[in-house]
Write an enzyme that holds these catalytic residues in place. Sequence first.
Site, mmCIF file in Angstrom:
data_model
loop_
_atom_site.group_PDB
_atom_site.id
_atom_site.type_symbol
_atom_site.label_atom_id
_atom_site.label_comp_id
_atom_site.label_asym_id
_atom_site.label_seq_id
_atom_site.Cartn_x
_atom_site.Cartn_y
_atom_site.Cartn_z
ATOM 1 N N ARG A 2 -2.973 -2.129 -3.329
ATOM 2 C CA ARG A 2 -3.714 -1.282 -3.030
ATOM 3 C C ARG A 2 -3.762 -0.186 -3.953
ATOM 4 N NH1 ARG A 2 -6.385 0.778 2.532
ATOM 5 N NH2 ARG A 2 -8.303 1.697 1.406
ATOM 6 N N GLY A 15 -14.166 4.631 10.716
ATOM 7 C CA GLY A 15 -12.986 4.629 11.376
ATOM 8 C C GLY A 15 -12.752 6.377 10.976
ATOM 9 N N ASN A 16 -11.290 6.706 11.150
ATOM 10 C CA ASN A 16 -11.073 8.141 10.840
ATOM 11 C C ASN A 16 -11.555 8.568 9.458
ATOM 12 O OD1 ASN A 16 -9.759 9.144 12.997
ATOM 13 N ND2 ASN A 16 -7.939 8.288 12.497
ATOM 14 N N ASN A 19 0.756 -1.323 -0.101
ATOM 15 C CA ASN A 19 0.139 -0.110 -0.017
ATOM 16 C C ASN A 19 1.147 1.158 0.033
ATOM 17 O OD1 ASN A 19 -2.030 1.858 0.413
ATOM 18 N ND2 ASN A 19 -2.839 1.046 2.296
ATOM 19 N N GLY A 40 -16.440 1.425 14.619
ATOM 20 C CA GLY A 40 -17.311 0.659 14.564
ATOM 21 C C GLY A 40 -16.878 -0.791 15.303
ATOM 22 N N GLU A 81 -8.276 -5.141 5.304
ATOM 23 C CA GLU A 81 -8.048 -4.934 4.202
ATOM 24 C C GLU A 81 -7.016 -5.472 3.512
ATOM 25 O OE1 GLU A 81 -9.088 -0.548 5.238
ATOM 26 O OE2 GLU A 81 -9.843 -0.613 3.246
ATOM 27 N N PHE A 114 -11.674 9.534 17.670
ATOM 28 C CA PHE A 114 -12.837 9.520 18.250
ATOM 29 C C PHE A 114 -12.569 9.038 19.907
ATOM 30 C CE2 PHE A 114 -16.423 9.482 15.273
ATOM 31 C CZ PHE A 114 -15.455 9.369 14.040
ATOM 32 N N ARG A 115 -11.287 8.654 20.278
ATOM 33 C CA ARG A 115 -11.391 8.163 21.687
ATOM 34 C C ARG A 115 -11.235 9.498 22.514
ATOM 35 N NH1 ARG A 115 -6.860 3.910 20.197
ATOM 36 N NH2 ARG A 115 -6.738 5.513 18.633
ATOM 37 N N ARG A 148 -12.965 14.950 7.985
ATOM 38 C CA ARG A 148 -13.661 15.466 6.758
ATOM 39 C C ARG A 148 -14.884 15.730 7.111
ATOM 40 N NH1 ARG A 148 -11.679 10.401 4.294
ATOM 41 N NH2 ARG A 148 -9.679 10.908 3.292
ATOM 42 N N HIS A 181 -13.050 2.552 0.113
ATOM 43 C CA HIS A 181 -12.947 1.528 1.270
ATOM 44 C C HIS A 181 -13.784 0.420 0.479
ATOM 45 C CE1 HIS A 181 -13.404 4.891 4.435
ATOM 46 N NE2 HIS A 181 -12.014 4.404 4.314
ATOM 47 N N LYS A 219 3.632 0.812 2.703
ATOM 48 C CA LYS A 219 3.255 -0.198 3.749
ATOM 49 C C LYS A 219 3.168 -1.525 3.168
ATOM 50 C CE LYS A 219 0.182 2.838 6.041
ATOM 51 N NZ LYS A 219 -1.183 3.203 6.179
ATOM 52 N N HIS A 271 -18.583 1.301 7.624
ATOM 53 C CA HIS A 271 -17.225 1.342 8.025
ATOM 54 C C HIS A 271 -16.847 2.720 8.631
ATOM 55 C CE1 HIS A 271 -12.979 0.626 6.673
ATOM 56 N NE2 HIS A 271 -12.809 2.008 6.934
HETATM 57 P P1 ADP Z 1 -8.387 4.928 9.350
HETATM 58 O O1 ADP Z 1 -7.874 3.364 8.721
HETATM 59 O O2 ADP Z 1 -9.464 5.410 8.634
HETATM 60 O O3 ADP Z 1 -7.295 5.833 9.745
HETATM 61 P P2 ADP Z 1 -9.222 3.022 11.633
HETATM 62 O O4 ADP Z 1 -10.336 2.279 11.100
HETATM 63 O O5 ADP Z 1 -8.109 2.782 12.005
HETATM 64 O O6 ADP Z 1 -9.303 4.561 10.852
HETATM 65 O O7 ADP Z 1 -10.160 4.052 12.957
HETATM 66 C C1 ADP Z 1 -9.238 4.805 13.764
HETATM 67 C C2 ADP Z 1 -10.329 5.647 14.594
HETATM 68 O O8 ADP Z 1 -10.965 4.278 15.476
HETATM 69 C C3 ADP Z 1 -9.711 6.605 15.321
HETATM 70 O O9 ADP Z 1 -10.305 7.749 15.552
HETATM 71 C C4 ADP Z 1 -9.855 5.961 16.778
HETATM 72 O O10 ADP Z 1 -10.129 6.892 17.783
HETATM 73 C C5 ADP Z 1 -10.972 4.987 16.749
HETATM 74 N N1 ADP Z 1 -10.912 3.789 17.812
HETATM 75 C C6 ADP Z 1 -10.178 3.050 18.092
HETATM 76 N N2 ADP Z 1 -10.338 2.141 19.235
HETATM 77 C C7 ADP Z 1 -11.401 2.788 19.845
HETATM 78 C C8 ADP Z 1 -12.132 2.490 20.842
HETATM 79 N N3 ADP Z 1 -11.761 1.762 21.836
HETATM 80 N N4 ADP Z 1 -13.079 3.389 21.290
HETATM 81 C C9 ADP Z 1 -13.471 4.615 20.200
HETATM 82 N N5 ADP Z 1 -12.790 4.624 19.145
HETATM 83 C C10 ADP Z 1 -11.797 3.844 18.942
#
Ligand code: ADP
Length: 400
Positions: free
Chosen positions: A91, A210-211, A7, A333, A385, A284-285, A241, A180, A14, A208
Amino acid sequence: MKILVINCGSSSLKYQFFDMDSNEVLAKGLCERIGIEGSKLTHEAKGKEKYVVTQPMKNHQVAADLVIKALLDPEYGVITDISEISAVGHRVLHAGQHYSDPVIVNEDVKRVIRECFDLGPLHNPANLTGINACEAAIPGVPQVAIFDTAFHQTMPAKAYLYAIPYEYYEKYNIRRYGFHGTSHSYVSRRLIKVAGLDPNNSKVIVAHLGNGASISAVQNSKCVDTSMGLTPLEGLIMGTRSGDIDPAVIQYIAKKEGKTVDEVISLLNKQSGMLGVSGVSSDFRDVKKAEAEGNYRAKIANEAFEYRVAKYIGAYTAAMNGVDAIAFTAGVGENDHIIRSNVCKYLGYLGLKLDEEKNKEIRAVEAEITTADSKVKVYVIPTNEELAIAMQTLELIQSK
Ligand code: ADP
C-alpha cells in the site's frame, strides 16, 4: 498462489499473508516501534498460537526480515520455503498524477514515489523503505505498488482543480487527489455487482466512514469526484480531522493563539473533527455513548457529521445527475445503524426508503438496507483493503 500485503508507516510495518485460492488470511501481524526503543513483532497464523518477538528493529529492513522469518517459522509459520510467496503488494499513499492503476515496482516507480515525498511526507518515505526492505528480504519476487490516490485519477479537471492561480497547479501539482482509493474501488465494484447494476451505465456513491472518512462519486465504474483533497484533511468531518473549512480560519487561529501555520494544520488534523467538537473522544462509539447520556457537544458532533455526509451525497447526486445506489463502509459505515439512518433521513427526496428494521440488524456484513420500492438502493458493504490489494496484485502479475 500466496500473496503478502505490506502497509508501512513511519515506525510500523503491518502485513497480511493471503492464500488467493480461498482469499483466506493465512497469517497477519504487526511490527511496531521500528527505529525506537521497545520494537515488537506480533504474528498470528491461522490455527496457531500468537507469536511475539521483542527485539530491537533499527529499521524496516530488520522488520521485513523478521516477518519473513515468522512466516517460515516451523512452529508459528505457514510456509516452508520463501518461493511460496508469489508476490508482495504494497500500500503506497501518493503517486501524484502518475498512476491510475497498480504497477510492478521498478526504478521508475521508485522515482515517482520519491518525487511524491512532499505530497505524502509521513507515508511515502516509509512505503519506499518497505519496498526496498522486501526486495532485499525476498529477492526476485515481484513487488507491486497499489496507490491510495490511483482510483481517483479518472476525475475530470472541473472536479480536481482548486480555484487558485493555475500556475500553482502547473508548478507544484496542487489539486485534489483523493485517498482511500483501494477501498472506494473495491466497494464500488462490489456495490455495482450486488445491486445488479451495469458497470458501464451506473451511478453510485461510496461513503467510507471510519476514523478517516471520505466519500466518492463513481459513474460507469470510474471515480468522478471525491471528498479528500491534496491531503486527507478535506471533506467530511472525521475522528480528529476538521474536513472542509474556510481557509481564513487558519490565519485567524494563528493570529489569536500565536501559532504557526504548521501548528494550526496539525490542530486541524489531530485535535479537530469529532474529538474537537465533542470534547469527548475521536472514537465514534464514545461520542455515541456520550450523546446517549445527554452530552450536548457529543450530540452536535454526531449531527454535524451526519449532515455533512448527507450534503456530500446530495452534491454527488447532482454531479452525476442521479444516483442508483449508495454504499456505507468502514468502521462507522458498517457498524453504526443510527448514523446510517440519520443520514438517510435527509435523502427521502431521492425516493430513498430505508428499511429501518433491516438497517438495525445489519453489522459488518454485505446487505441491502432499503425497502423493495426504494428508488435508490442502499447497501452496507464491508471494506477489505488488504484483500483488495492482494487481489489487484494477483491480477497484475497474472496479466504479465
Ligand atoms: P480507520 O481505518 O480510519 O482507523 P475504521 O474504519 O477502523 O477507521 O473505523 C474506526 C471507527 O469506527 C472508530 O471511530 C469506531 O468508533 C467506529 N466503530 C467501530 N465499531 C462501531 C460501532 N459498533 N458503532 C459505532 N462506531 C463504530
